[in-house]
Design a protein around this motif. Structure first.
Motif, PDB file in Angstrom:
ATOM      1  N   ALA A   1      28.955  38.398  22.804  1.00  0.00           N
ATOM      2  CA  ALA A   1      29.505  37.221  23.478  1.00  0.00           C
ATOM      3  C   ALA A   1      30.208  37.585  24.778  1.00  0.00           C
ATOM      4  O   ALA A   1      30.335  36.749  25.698  1.00  0.00           O
ATOM      5  N   SER A   2      30.690  38.805  24.879  1.00  0.00           N
ATOM      6  CA  SER A   2      31.386  39.238  26.093  1.00  0.00           C
ATOM      7  C   SER A   2      30.434  39.773  27.159  1.00  0.00           C
ATOM      8  O   SER A   2      30.870  40.077  28.277  1.00  0.00           O
ATOM      9  N   SER A   3      29.176  39.897  26.860  1.00  0.00           N
ATOM     10  CA  SER A   3      28.219  40.476  27.817  1.00  0.00           C
ATOM     11  C   SER A   3      28.009  39.548  29.013  1.00  0.00           C
ATOM     12  O   SER A   3      28.083  38.317  28.896  1.00  0.00           O
ATOM     13  N   ASN A   4      27.755  40.161  30.112  1.00  0.00           N
ATOM     14  CA  ASN A   4      27.412  39.432  31.338  1.00  0.00           C
ATOM     15  C   ASN A   4      26.224  40.158  31.965  1.00  0.00           C
ATOM     16  O   ASN A   4      26.363  41.254  32.511  1.00  0.00           O
ATOM     17  N   LEU A   5      25.072  39.543  31.895  1.00  0.00           N
ATOM     18  CA  LEU A   5      23.843  40.192  32.346  1.00  0.00           C
ATOM     19  C   LEU A   5      23.518  39.931  33.810  1.00  0.00           C
ATOM     20  O   LEU A   5      22.467  40.379  34.292  1.00  0.00           O
ATOM     21  N   SER A   6      24.383  39.237  34.505  1.00  0.00           N
ATOM     22  CA  SER A   6      24.146  38.968  35.932  1.00  0.00           C
ATOM     23  C   SER A   6      25.483  38.790  36.643  1.00  0.00           C
ATOM     24  O   SER A   6      25.981  37.669  36.803  1.00  0.00           O
ATOM     25  N   ILE A   7      26.063  39.897  37.076  1.00  0.00           N
ATOM     26  CA  ILE A   7      27.315  39.882  37.834  1.00  0.00           C
ATOM     27  C   ILE A   7      26.966  39.935  39.320  1.00  0.00           C
ATOM     28  O   ILE A   7      26.475  40.948  39.823  1.00  0.00           O
ATOM     29  N   GLY A   8      27.190  38.847  40.022  1.00  0.00           N
ATOM     30  CA  GLY A   8      26.868  38.779  41.447  1.00  0.00           C
ATOM     31  C   GLY A   8      27.998  39.262  42.320  1.00  0.00           C
ATOM     32  O   GLY A   8      29.162  38.906  42.118  1.00  0.00           O
ATOM     33  N   ILE A   9      27.670  40.097  43.301  1.00  0.00           N
ATOM     34  CA  ILE A   9      28.650  40.638  44.250  1.00  0.00           C
ATOM     35  C   ILE A   9      28.119  40.361  45.652  1.00  0.00           C
ATOM     36  O   ILE A   9      27.066  40.883  46.053  1.00  0.00           O
ATOM     37  N   ASP A  10      28.818  39.534  46.409  1.00  0.00           N
ATOM     38  CA  ASP A  10      28.421  39.158  47.758  1.00  0.00           C
ATOM     39  C   ASP A  10      29.272  39.897  48.786  1.00  0.00           C
ATOM     40  O   ASP A  10      30.491  40.015  48.627  1.00  0.00           O
ATOM     41  N   PHE A  11      28.640  40.351  49.842  1.00  0.00           N
ATOM     42  CA  PHE A  11      29.346  41.000  50.954  1.00  0.00           C
ATOM     43  C   PHE A  11      28.642  40.635  52.250  1.00  0.00           C
ATOM     44  O   PHE A  11      27.465  40.231  52.251  1.00  0.00           O
ATOM     45  N   ALA A  12      29.342  40.742  53.358  1.00  0.00           N
ATOM     46  CA  ALA A  12      28.792  40.340  54.659  1.00  0.00           C
ATOM     47  C   ALA A  12      29.538  41.068  55.770  1.00  0.00           C
ATOM     48  O   ALA A  12      30.471  41.842  55.528  1.00  0.00           O
ATOM     49  N   TYR A  13      29.067  40.826  57.004  1.00  0.00           N
ATOM     50  CA  TYR A  13      29.754  41.339  58.188  1.00  0.00           C
ATOM     51  C   TYR A  13      31.185  40.804  58.210  1.00  0.00           C
ATOM     52  O   TYR A  13      31.403  39.653  57.851  1.00  0.00           O
ATOM     53  N   PRO A  14      32.195  41.598  58.551  1.00  0.00           N
ATOM     54  CA  PRO A  14      32.158  42.934  59.152  1.00  0.00           C
ATOM     55  C   PRO A  14      32.242  44.087  58.150  1.00  0.00           C
ATOM     56  O   PRO A  14      32.714  45.171  58.525  1.00  0.00           O
ATOM     57  N   PHE A  15      31.827  43.889  56.925  1.00  0.00           N
ATOM     58  CA  PHE A  15      31.691  44.953  55.930  1.00  0.00           C
ATOM     59  C   PHE A  15      33.029  45.589  55.558  1.00  0.00           C
ATOM     60  O   PHE A  15      33.147  46.818  55.491  1.00  0.00           O
ATOM     61  N   ARG A  16      34.008  44.730  55.318  1.00  0.00           N
ATOM     62  CA  ARG A  16      35.272  45.200  54.724  1.00  0.00           C
ATOM     63  C   ARG A  16      35.092  45.168  53.206  1.00  0.00           C
ATOM     64  O   ARG A  16      35.547  44.253  52.521  1.00  0.00           O
ATOM     65  N   LEU A  17      34.426  46.175  52.701  1.00  0.00           N
ATOM     66  CA  LEU A  17      34.046  46.174  51.287  1.00  0.00           C
ATOM     67  C   LEU A  17      35.256  46.271  50.370  1.00  0.00           C
ATOM     68  O   LEU A  17      35.197  45.810  49.216  1.00  0.00           O
ATOM     69  N   HIS A  18      36.331  46.857  50.835  1.00  0.00           N
ATOM     70  CA  HIS A  18      37.510  46.987  49.977  1.00  0.00           C
ATOM     71  C   HIS A  18      38.168  45.633  49.702  1.00  0.00           C
ATOM     72  O   HIS A  18      39.045  45.545  48.843  1.00  0.00           O
ATOM     73  N   GLN A  19      37.722  44.597  50.425  1.00  0.00           N
ATOM     74  CA  GLN A  19      38.231  43.252  50.171  1.00  0.00           C
ATOM     75  C   GLN A  19      37.260  42.404  49.357  1.00  0.00           C
ATOM     76  O   GLN A  19      37.555  41.253  49.062  1.00  0.00           O
ATOM     77  N   VAL A  20      36.109  42.965  48.990  1.00  0.00           N
ATOM     78  CA  VAL A  20      35.110  42.252  48.191  1.00  0.00           C
ATOM     79  C   VAL A  20      35.430  42.475  46.715  1.00  0.00           C
ATOM     80  O   VAL A  20      35.406  43.602  46.226  1.00  0.00           O
ATOM     81  N   SER A  21      35.733  41.410  46.022  1.00  0.00           N
ATOM     82  CA  SER A  21      36.128  41.506  44.609  1.00  0.00           C
ATOM     83  C   SER A  21      35.077  40.876  43.707  1.00  0.00           C
ATOM     84  O   SER A  21      34.307  40.007  44.128  1.00  0.00           O
ATOM     85  N   PHE A  22      35.063  41.316  42.468  1.00  0.00           N
ATOM     86  CA  PHE A  22      34.186  40.738  41.446  1.00  0.00           C
ATOM     87  C   PHE A  22      34.811  41.010  40.085  1.00  0.00           C
ATOM     88  O   PHE A  22      35.685  41.879  39.933  1.00  0.00           O
ATOM     89  N   GLU A  23      34.387  40.259  39.116  1.00  0.00           N
ATOM     90  CA  GLU A  23      34.916  40.383  37.759  1.00  0.00           C
ATOM     91  C   GLU A  23      33.833  40.922  36.832  1.00  0.00           C
ATOM     92  O   GLU A  23      32.668  40.548  36.935  1.00  0.00           O
TER      93      GLU A  23
END
Length: 317
Positions: free
Chosen positions: A56-78
């Motif tokens: 029940a806790s599984s998640n088979l599709s965790i989406g992570i979106d990122f874009a310009y200017p590529f500050r990846l350290h500010q891109v969060s996901f659960e």
């Protein structure tokens, strides 16, 4: 309309057929492609977490979106912890905004300068060549932009490779705590597409256009090809264009021996003195051919005239 027609009539559009003007137009066009493909990019990746002990806790599709200017350290996901309904909030690693913004900034300024230079070539050619200042400034700016294109493209190429590593689904899985447990299964569902800006949108436009407007097919396919090229490729293409145009701009300056602006900035006195120094040679050449008659010619002709022949027009009379 009259003022517009007068402005067009004054413009010397023939300069666009020369390498100097034609390459400027190409620089303007490729600068658009450079900052469009980089500044408008957005990507997405998907990973899956399969909790074997708690489905029940599984998640088979965790989406992570990122874009310009590529500050990846500010891109969060659960991601699930596979411990009941608990979840953890995670961030990607890396900040590559400096290289990306530097690349886009150079592209924007190159676009503006190429557009301004093209307008000056067409409508203000006399002002451009006045006192040789225009070609000299143009030459210096062209050298600077060629160097900046090389630096920014190299920096962005390195940053782009780091972005690809940081957004690799296999690398992202190492950030998830549940993936470190041997009983859980984590995998990659979808990796980011690096084909370019809005490629899927253009392809959808082609699919909708083909049945109705066949005349637009070729144009749409061209956009697909253009947007499928990596931004760093456009960066190095711009470097080649600007570096190659250095020679043609240099020929317009007074530093080039055969440049058209050699005497453009010289005062009339110097031009007259320069021309007067060449005058004896020209007279001599005309004297030998016999096509020019002057007082000095008549005196010289009298010295070499045969005996018994008249030496002047008055003697013949």
């Amino acid at each position: 309309m009259e003022s517009a027609n007068q402005l067009v009539s004054v413009g010397t559009f023939q300069v666009l057929k020369l390498p100097l003007g034609f390459i400027r137009v190409l620089e303007w066009l490729f600068a658009i492609f450079a900052f469009a493909t980089c500044g408008g990019y957005s990507g997405q990746l998907r990973v899956s977490v399969d909790c074997q002990l708690d489905k029940a806790s599984s998640n088979l599709s965790i989406g992570i979106d990122f874009a310009y200017p590529f500050r990846l350290h500010q891109v969060s996901f659960e991601a699930p912890l596979c411990d009941g309904r608990r979840r953890e909030s995670l961030f990607l690693i890396g900040d590559y905004s400096s290289s990306a913004e530097f690349f886009v900034t150079i592209a924007v300024f190159a676009f503006l300068y190429s557009l301004m230079a093209t307008v000056v070539y067409i409508f203000f050619q006399n002002k451009y060549r006045e006192n040789n200042r225009g070609p000299l400034i143009d030459f210096i700016v062209t050298v600077v932009f060629a160097f900046m294109w090389l630096v920014s493209s190299s920096a962005w190429a390195q940053a782009l490779s780091d972005v690809k590593v940081a957004t690799d689904p296999d690398e992202v899985q190492e950030l998830i705590s549940a993936c470190k447990v041997m009983t859980n299964k984590c995998g990659s569902v979808q990796g980011p597409r690096w084909s370019g800006l809005n490629t899927s949108v253009v392809r959808q436009t082609v699919n909708h256009t083909l049945p109705h407007h066949n005349t637009h097919t070729t144009c749409m396919v061209c956009f697909v090809v253009i947007y499928s090229v990596s931004p760093q490729v456009f960066g190095f293409l711009n470097f080649v264009l600007w570096a190659g145009n250095i020679w043609f701009v240099f020929k317009e300056t007074g530093w080039h021996k055969g440049g058209p602006a050699r005497y453009a900035g010289a005062p009339p006195e110097k031009q007259a003195a320069t021309f007067s120094q060449q005058q004896p040679y020209n007279q001599g050449s005309f004297d030998q051919s016999g096509g020019y008659s002057g007082q000095g010619d008549r005196e010289q002709a009298s010295e070499y005239s045969p005996v018994g022949e008249p030496t002047s027009y008055s003697n013949q009379m």
